[in-house]
Write a protein that holds these residues in place. Structure first.
Motif, PDB file in Angstrom:
ATOM      1  N   PHE A  84     -11.033  -9.398  -4.814  1.00 36.20           N
ATOM      2  CA  PHE A  84      -9.307  -8.916  -5.283  1.00 36.20           C
ATOM      3  C   PHE A  84      -9.444  -7.258  -5.297  1.00 36.20           C
ATOM      4  N   ARG A  85     -10.366  -6.668  -5.838  1.00 40.33           N
ATOM      5  CA  ARG A  85     -10.303  -5.243  -5.763  1.00 40.33           C
ATOM      6  C   ARG A  85     -10.631  -4.610  -4.362  1.00 40.33           C
ATOM      7  N   SER A  86     -11.475  -5.425  -3.322  1.00 40.38           N
ATOM      8  CA  SER A  86     -11.655  -5.145  -2.044  1.00 40.38           C
ATOM      9  C   SER A  86     -10.365  -5.481  -1.426  1.00 40.38           C
ATOM     10  N   LEU A  87      -9.615  -6.256  -1.647  1.00 41.48           N
ATOM     11  CA  LEU A  87      -8.250  -6.549  -0.836  1.00 41.48           C
ATOM     12  C   LEU A  87      -7.496  -5.467  -1.123  1.00 41.48           C
ATOM     13  N   ALA A  88      -7.304  -4.800  -2.427  1.00 37.34           N
ATOM     14  CA  ALA A  88      -6.418  -3.834  -3.081  1.00 37.34           C
ATOM     15  C   ALA A  88      -6.728  -2.405  -2.466  1.00 37.34           C
ATOM     16  N   GLY A  89      -8.130  -2.223  -2.178  1.00 39.71           N
ATOM     17  CA  GLY A  89      -8.437  -0.742  -1.858  1.00 39.71           C
ATOM     18  C   GLY A  89      -8.447   0.113  -2.989  1.00 39.71           C
ATOM     19  N   ALA A  90      -8.700   1.509  -2.666  1.00 33.33           N
ATOM     20  CA  ALA A  90      -8.883   2.608  -3.395  1.00 33.33           C
ATOM     21  C   ALA A  90      -7.963   2.876  -4.303  1.00 33.33           C
ATOM     22  N   THR A  91      -7.861   3.343  -5.458  1.00 30.25           N
ATOM     23  CA  THR A  91      -6.638   3.533  -6.447  1.00 30.25           C
ATOM     24  C   THR A  91      -5.504   4.404  -5.744  1.00 30.25           C
ATOM     25  N   ASN A  92      -6.101   5.521  -5.154  1.00 28.75           N
ATOM     26  CA  ASN A  92      -5.132   6.378  -4.477  1.00 28.75           C
ATOM     27  C   ASN A  92      -4.706   5.839  -3.045  1.00 28.75           C
ATOM     28  N   PRO A  93      -3.481   5.423  -2.765  1.00 27.55           N
ATOM     29  CA  PRO A  93      -3.022   4.694  -1.635  1.00 27.55           C
ATOM     30  C   PRO A  93      -3.326   5.724  -0.390  1.00 27.55           C
ATOM     31  N   THR A  94      -3.442   7.064  -0.733  1.00 25.82           N
ATOM     32  CA  THR A  94      -3.762   7.769   0.436  1.00 25.82           C
ATOM     33  C   THR A  94      -5.102   7.580   0.810  1.00 25.82           C
ATOM     34  N   ASP A  95      -6.032   7.370   0.062  1.00 19.07           N
ATOM     35  CA  ASP A  95      -7.450   7.200   0.319  1.00 19.07           C
ATOM     36  C   ASP A  95      -7.927   6.056   0.767  1.00 19.07           C
ATOM     37  N   ALA A  96      -7.102   4.790   0.367  1.00 24.93           N
ATOM     38  CA  ALA A  96      -7.334   3.496   0.318  1.00 24.93           C
ATOM     39  C   ALA A  96      -7.328   3.384   2.050  1.00 24.93           C
ATOM     40  N   ALA A  97      -8.250   2.346   2.270  1.00 21.62           N
ATOM     41  CA  ALA A  97      -8.473   2.019   3.724  1.00 21.62           C
ATOM     42  C   ALA A  97      -7.371   1.152   4.381  1.00 21.62           C
ATOM     43  N   PRO A  98      -7.231   1.557   5.639  1.00 23.95           N
ATOM     44  CA  PRO A  98      -6.170   0.339   6.365  1.00 23.95           C
ATOM     45  C   PRO A  98      -6.802  -0.918   6.374  1.00 23.95           C
ATOM     46  N   GLY A  99      -5.885  -2.167   6.056  1.00 19.79           N
ATOM     47  CA  GLY A  99      -6.595  -3.457   5.978  1.00 19.79           C
ATOM     48  C   GLY A  99      -6.436  -3.812   4.479  1.00 19.79           C
ATOM     49  N   THR A 100      -6.593  -2.728   3.674  1.00 25.00           N
ATOM     50  CA  THR A 100      -6.357  -2.993   2.342  1.00 25.00           C
ATOM     51  C   THR A 100      -4.852  -2.991   2.106  1.00 25.00           C
ATOM     52  N   ILE A 101      -4.580  -3.685   0.781  1.00 26.67           N
ATOM     53  CA  ILE A 101      -3.189  -3.676   0.405  1.00 26.67           C
ATOM     54  C   ILE A 101      -2.500  -2.533   0.181  1.00 26.67           C
ATOM     55  N   ARG A 102      -3.183  -1.466  -0.646  1.00 25.94           N
ATOM     56  CA  ARG A 102      -2.715  -0.034  -0.865  1.00 25.94           C
ATOM     57  C   ARG A 102      -2.836   0.622   0.348  1.00 25.94           C
ATOM     58  N   GLY A 103      -3.883   0.618   1.123  1.00 29.46           N
ATOM     59  CA  GLY A 103      -4.196   1.432   2.475  1.00 29.46           C
ATOM     60  C   GLY A 103      -2.850   0.911   3.381  1.00 29.46           C
ATOM     61  N   ASP A 104      -2.584  -0.327   3.551  1.00 31.00           N
ATOM     62  CA  ASP A 104      -1.484  -0.736   4.576  1.00 31.00           C
ATOM     63  C   ASP A 104      -0.066  -0.460   4.127  1.00 31.00           C
ATOM     64  N   LEU A 105       0.129  -0.559   2.660  1.00 32.53           N
ATOM     65  CA  LEU A 105       1.316  -0.518   2.204  1.00 32.53           C
ATOM     66  C   LEU A 105       1.718   0.506   1.141  1.00 32.53           C
ATOM     67  N   GLY A 106       0.705   1.281   0.838  1.00 28.38           N
ATOM     68  CA  GLY A 106       0.788   2.360  -0.100  1.00 28.38           C
ATOM     69  C   GLY A 106       1.212   3.769   0.502  1.00 28.38           C
ATOM     70  N   ARG A 107       1.629   4.658  -0.334  1.00 29.12           N
ATOM     71  CA  ARG A 107       1.252   6.064   0.066  1.00 29.12           C
ATOM     72  C   ARG A 107       1.640   6.721  -1.499  1.00 29.12           C
ATOM     73  N   ASP A 108       1.318   7.901  -1.315  1.00 30.90           N
ATOM     74  CA  ASP A 108       1.627   8.870  -2.541  1.00 30.90           C
ATOM     75  C   ASP A 108       2.924   9.303  -2.660  1.00 30.90           C
ATOM     76  N   TRP A 109       3.787   8.795  -3.618  1.00 27.88           N
ATOM     77  CA  TRP A 109       5.082   9.104  -3.853  1.00 27.88           C
ATOM     78  C   TRP A 109       5.557  10.418  -4.255  1.00 27.88           C
ATOM     79  N   GLY A 110       4.342  11.254  -4.784  1.00 25.64           N
ATOM     80  CA  GLY A 110       4.480  12.476  -5.466  1.00 25.64           C
ATOM     81  C   GLY A 110       4.782  12.535  -7.066  1.00 25.64           C
ATOM     82  N   THR A 111       4.578  11.163  -7.405  1.00 21.54           N
ATOM     83  CA  THR A 111       4.975  11.105  -8.804  1.00 21.54           C
ATOM     84  C   THR A 111       3.750  11.373  -9.694  1.00 21.54           C
ATOM     85  N   LYS A 112       3.755  11.342 -11.152  1.00 15.99           N
ATOM     86  CA  LYS A 112       2.705  11.654 -12.010  1.00 15.99           C
ATOM     87  C   LYS A 112       1.833  10.588 -12.111  1.00 15.99           C
TER      88      LYS A 112
END
Ligand code: GTP
Ligand code: MG
Length: 140
Positions: A84-112
């Motif tokens: 599942f860690r592999s499906l999720a991708g890197a903690t920072n969505p900007t760094d997360a690889a395409p194909g992962t949940i965070r890489g495909d669906l996340g971005r940095d929202w500029g929050t803390k």
């Protein structure tokens, strides 16, 4: 066979991404063992994130995670923690690889705090501990 604890965090839940996350988990072949929608209490989060207490992102993280409903899910399958860690991708969505949940669906929202859609246990021991926090009545 191993279990892992997945949370669809308030950002993912609010954006209606719970089904998409579950689809990817089931598509990978993991089994859903338990599923619950709840707004986490600060006590639950203090236990869940004990390792991060004192870090600069801890208070914003607890504020964020208690801000609305999450979907808590226990999944099961061979090496499901690592998988599942592999499906999720890197903690920072900007760094997360395409194909992962965070890489495909996340971005940095500029929050803390990184609003990165999902949580997944980081080891077999963490999974056992975390499942006990979110599903205290779940059988072995
Ligand atoms: P989880 O699956 O949510 O546990 O993510 P992770 O294992 O990739 O990250 P970690 O356990 O190190 O941190 C828990 C959560 O705290 C992350 O998912 C982020 O929401 C947040 N977080 C962690 N590190 C940072 C950081 O350096 N800056 C900020 N702003 N937030 C962070
Ligand atoms: Mg973690």
């Amino acid at each position: 066979i191993e279990r892992s604890l997945v949370l669809v965090k308030p950002d993912g839940f609010q954006r209606g991404l719970t089904g998409e996350v579950l689809r990817r988990i089931e598509g990978k072949g993991y089994r859903l063992v338990a599923l619950s929608v709840l707004t986490p209490t600060r006590e639950q989060l203090a236990a869940h994130y004990a390792e991060h207490e004192g870090k600069p992102f801890y208070a914003p993280l607890v504020d964020f995670m208690s801000s609305g409903p999450v979907a808590a899910v226990v999944i099961e399958g061979q090496d499901s923690v690592k998988g599942f860690r592999s499906l999720a991708g890197a903690t920072n969505p900007t760094d997360a690889a395409p194909g992962t949940i965070r890489g495909d669906l996340g971005r940095d929202w500029g929050t803390k705090v990184q609003q990165n859609i999902v949580h997944g246990s980081d080891s077999h021991e963490s999974a056992t501990r975390e499942i006990g926090i979110w599903f205290p009545d779940l059988e072995g």
